[in-house]
Design an enzyme around this catalytic site. Structure first.
Site, PDB file in Angstrom:
ATOM      1  N   ASP A 301      -8.094 -74.170 -79.276  1.00  0.00           N
ATOM      2  CA  ASP A 301      -7.912 -75.074 -79.858  1.00  0.00           C
ATOM      3  C   ASP A 301      -6.356 -75.346 -79.965  1.00  0.00           C
ATOM      4  O   ASP A 301      -5.478 -74.467 -80.046  1.00  0.00           O
ATOM      5  CB  ASP A 301      -8.382 -74.726 -81.444  1.00  0.00           C
ATOM      6  CG  ASP A 301      -8.139 -75.778 -82.368  1.00  0.00           C
ATOM      7  OD1 ASP A 301      -8.506 -77.101 -82.220  1.00  0.00           O
ATOM      8  OD2 ASP A 301      -7.386 -75.783 -83.367  1.00  0.00           O
ATOM      9  N   GLU A 354      -8.194 -77.505 -75.366  1.00  0.00           N
ATOM     10  CA  GLU A 354      -8.143 -78.566 -76.140  1.00  0.00           C
ATOM     11  C   GLU A 354      -6.570 -79.163 -76.212  1.00  0.00           C
ATOM     12  O   GLU A 354      -5.763 -78.690 -76.681  1.00  0.00           O
ATOM     13  CB  GLU A 354      -8.637 -78.850 -77.456  1.00  0.00           C
ATOM     14  CG  GLU A 354      -8.408 -80.100 -78.356  1.00  0.00           C
ATOM     15  CD  GLU A 354      -8.340 -80.079 -79.577  1.00  0.00           C
ATOM     16  OE1 GLU A 354      -8.553 -80.716 -80.287  1.00  0.00           O
ATOM     17  OE2 GLU A 354      -7.681 -78.851 -80.071  1.00  0.00           O
TER      18      GLU A 354
END
Length: 608
Positions: A301, A354
């Site tokens: 993330d 990401e």
């Protein structure tokens, strides 16, 4: 039984990929019965004790000893039992006592309680050897990958790991997705963070059961042939008092300069990748998921936050690197080390980033200067495509480039085309809620969107609820709107998702050559007036299919198609079939042209 000097040396030098096997709480057998070794890294503490149910939380009862100059403290305790609660009582240099959860704990109390829980991970009898063997020989880049992204707490509210192992796994298998991606499952104190503000990086959240229950869930996924990807947060951590912040009264995990540690946008603190022990901690947290839980991949993330010192910061709120630039050189080195470690220790697991910027070679090989990720989310494709689909079809002719621009960079990285949880919250509407037009048109365009996604180069991801066209934005506090399946349009939308997955998995042209122009050829790229695009997808064997997308509510009969040679076209799969709620007005084989319904995406066999 005592901490191994080599393990501590590797930990202090940032290359211990299995630090969780040394630090934390571990049980050993001795002549006098079971003894538990507790170990914690607190380099600037004046004193450290273990406090818990087993000693009435008395910090004078189990004082720990230093392990030389390593910064690690250890203690050996009898009379400790499984599921006993405990913390570390740490005396800071300023004389303040801090009560901290174990950073390496394998299990934690259910929020709002914050103690660590004594728990051993051994004893689970895995049954996925055949699956893991197949995984080891699979080339993920040339295989189909359709990912169903899930927040465990709200797929069906109140379900446990054990219940989800039956209900969720059966659902995903029936729909034909190849992978489940879970929003973070590591322990976190605040439900509202969806798991992205972590306190227990080695502790599977107790919200849904025990770590062994989670192992069972993964085992069941593998038995069904479904891979499991877990969101992993290596960028930042919470400020909660029991967590990593100012762990021993000093900055152990974060940088002491607030311009390097404060992430004001999220109210969290950033990891200091210049610290060797932090690198060992984070790399070990990934290997922990791969080795102890058989996780197939992690999605890292907020990688952009890791890569740039000025991410979400104003001037004066960040410090340049030693060369005056904005890149976080220590984070870049860390990510390369993470990828290298994964390739050495668990090559067949995958790393997904990401990452929303144009940072080069995110999925490039470390040996060639890349970061070493296996895939990167294509945020540009997501933004452009959803922006385009949100337009009334009459205006789409003026924004045709939003459809075609993604192919200008499609092969610069290995991409995942993700319509994730972030796109169905915070007033953005759901995917179907973005579509203009009538109720019928909304469903037709959602099917068209998925046809474009599944025929475009790149792997696929859809967030839960979007497979049947949920209109309401995602609310983590409650279940998906399953009652919608009482309505025909939503049932047919679900049937389309299932059929599309099956067609994709069975059509090698749509996945074998995802990463180069040898697998893709434009046929119609500039027909903005009609809002139509057409392209060929190709497999290893040279087999070709024609993909045509009509983004208007206007029927197109005998639309000319030139592929550079004489050919006829036979419709193989269409978003406009009657079984999905469409009209299926056209069928049969046509020569040199195709016919398209309103908002139809179709794949055609090429017959010469």
């Amino acid at each position: 039984m005592r901490l191994d000097a080599n393990e501590l040396y590797l930990f202090n030098n940032g290359v211990n990929a299995y630090a969780y096997r040394a630090l934390g709480c571990h049980r050993f057998s001795s002549e006098n019965g079971d003894v538990h070794r507790f170990a914690v890294y607190a380099p600037n503490a004046k004193s450290v004790s273990v406090v818990g149910d087993f000693n009435s939380w008395d910090r004078d009862n189990a004082v720990m000893g230093r392990c030389g100059s390593t910064g690690v403290w250890e203690a050996f305790l009898y009379g400790v039992h499984r599921l006993d609660r405990y913390k570390f009582a740490i005396l800071a240099e300023n004389g303040e006592w801090l009560y901290k959860a174990d950073p390496f704990a394998f299990y934690s109390q259910l929020r709002p309680d914050t103690a660590s829980v004594v728990y051993e991970l051994d004893g689970y009898d895995w049954s996925d050897a055949e699956y893991m063997s197949r995984r080891a020989h699979n080339d993920v880049h040339s295989s189909p990958m359709s990912i169903y992204e899930v927040h465990l707490g709200s797929w069906r509210h109140g379900k446990t790991y054990l219940e989800l192992a039956d209900e969720l796994v059966d659902y995903v298998r029936d729909l034909g997705y190849t992978h489940i991606e879970l929003l973070p499952v590591c322990e976190h104190p605040l439900d509202d963070s969806w798991g992205y503000q972590v306190t227990g990086f080695f502790s599977i959240t107790s919200r849904y059961g025990t770590p062994h229950d989670f192992m069972y869930f993964i085992d069941k996924c593998h038995a069904a042939g479904i891979g499991v990807i877990v969101d992993w947060v290596g960028a930042h951590f919470t400020r909660d008092a029991h967590g990593l912040r100012m762990f021993d009264g000093s900055c152990v995990f974060e940088n002491p300069d607030w311009r390097r540690s404060e992430q004001k946008q999220w109210g969290t603190l950033l990891f200091d990748y210049g610290r060797s022990e932090v690198k060992s901690f984070l790399i070990s947290s990934v290997m922990f998921l791969f080795k102890e839980f058989h996780i197939d991949g992690i999605r890292a993330d907020a990688v952009s936050c890791m890569l740039y010192h000025d991410f979400a910061r104003k001037d004066g709120e960040w410090i340049p690197n030693v060369y005056g630039g904005r890149e976080n050189l220590e984070a870049i080195a860390f990510l390369k080390e993470l990828a290298s470690t994964k390739n050495r220790e668990c090559r067949d697991a995958i790393l997904i980033a990401e990452e929303s910027t144009s940072f080069p070679k995110v999925t490039g090989r470390v040996e060639e200067g890349g970061l070493g990720f296996d895939f990167k989310w294509d945020m540009g494709y997501m933004n452009d495509t959803l922006s385009y689909m949100s337009l009334d079809s009459i205006y789409r002719r003026y924004h045709h480039d939003k459809l075609t621009f993604s192919m200008c960079y499609a092969f610069s990285e290995h991409f995942v085309l993700a319509f994730s949880h972030d796109e169905v919250v915070h007033g953005k509407h759901t995917l179907i809620g973005r579509m203009c037009g009538s109720y019928y048109d909304e469903f037709a365009q959602l099917r068209l969107l998925y046809m474009y996604q599944y025929t475009h180069p790149g792997k696929k991801l859809v967030f839960m609820g979007q497979e049947f066209g949920q209109f309401a934005e995602w609310d983590f506090r409650k279940s998906l709107d399953w009652n919608l399946l009482d309505y025909e349009s939503h049932r047919r939308m679900l049937e389309f998702s299932k059929a599309l997955n099956a067609f994709y998995a069975g059509e090698s042209t749509l996945y074998e050559l995802d990463d180069g122009w040898d697998g893709f050829k434009w046929v119609s790229v500039d027909d903005a007036e009609n809002s139509i695009i057409a392209y060929i997808r190709r497999s290893y064997t040279g087999r070709e299919v024609l993909c045509v997308m009509n983004f208007t509510p206007v029927r197109r009969e005998n639309y000319p198609i030139s592929i550079g040679r004489k050919a006829s076209f036979k419709r193989l799969f269409s978003s406009d079939e009657e079984r999905f709620g469409g009209q299926a007005a056209f069928d049969g084989t046509t020569c040199g042209c195709v016919s398209l319904g309103c908002f139809e995406g179709a794949v055609f066999d090429i017959i010469e």
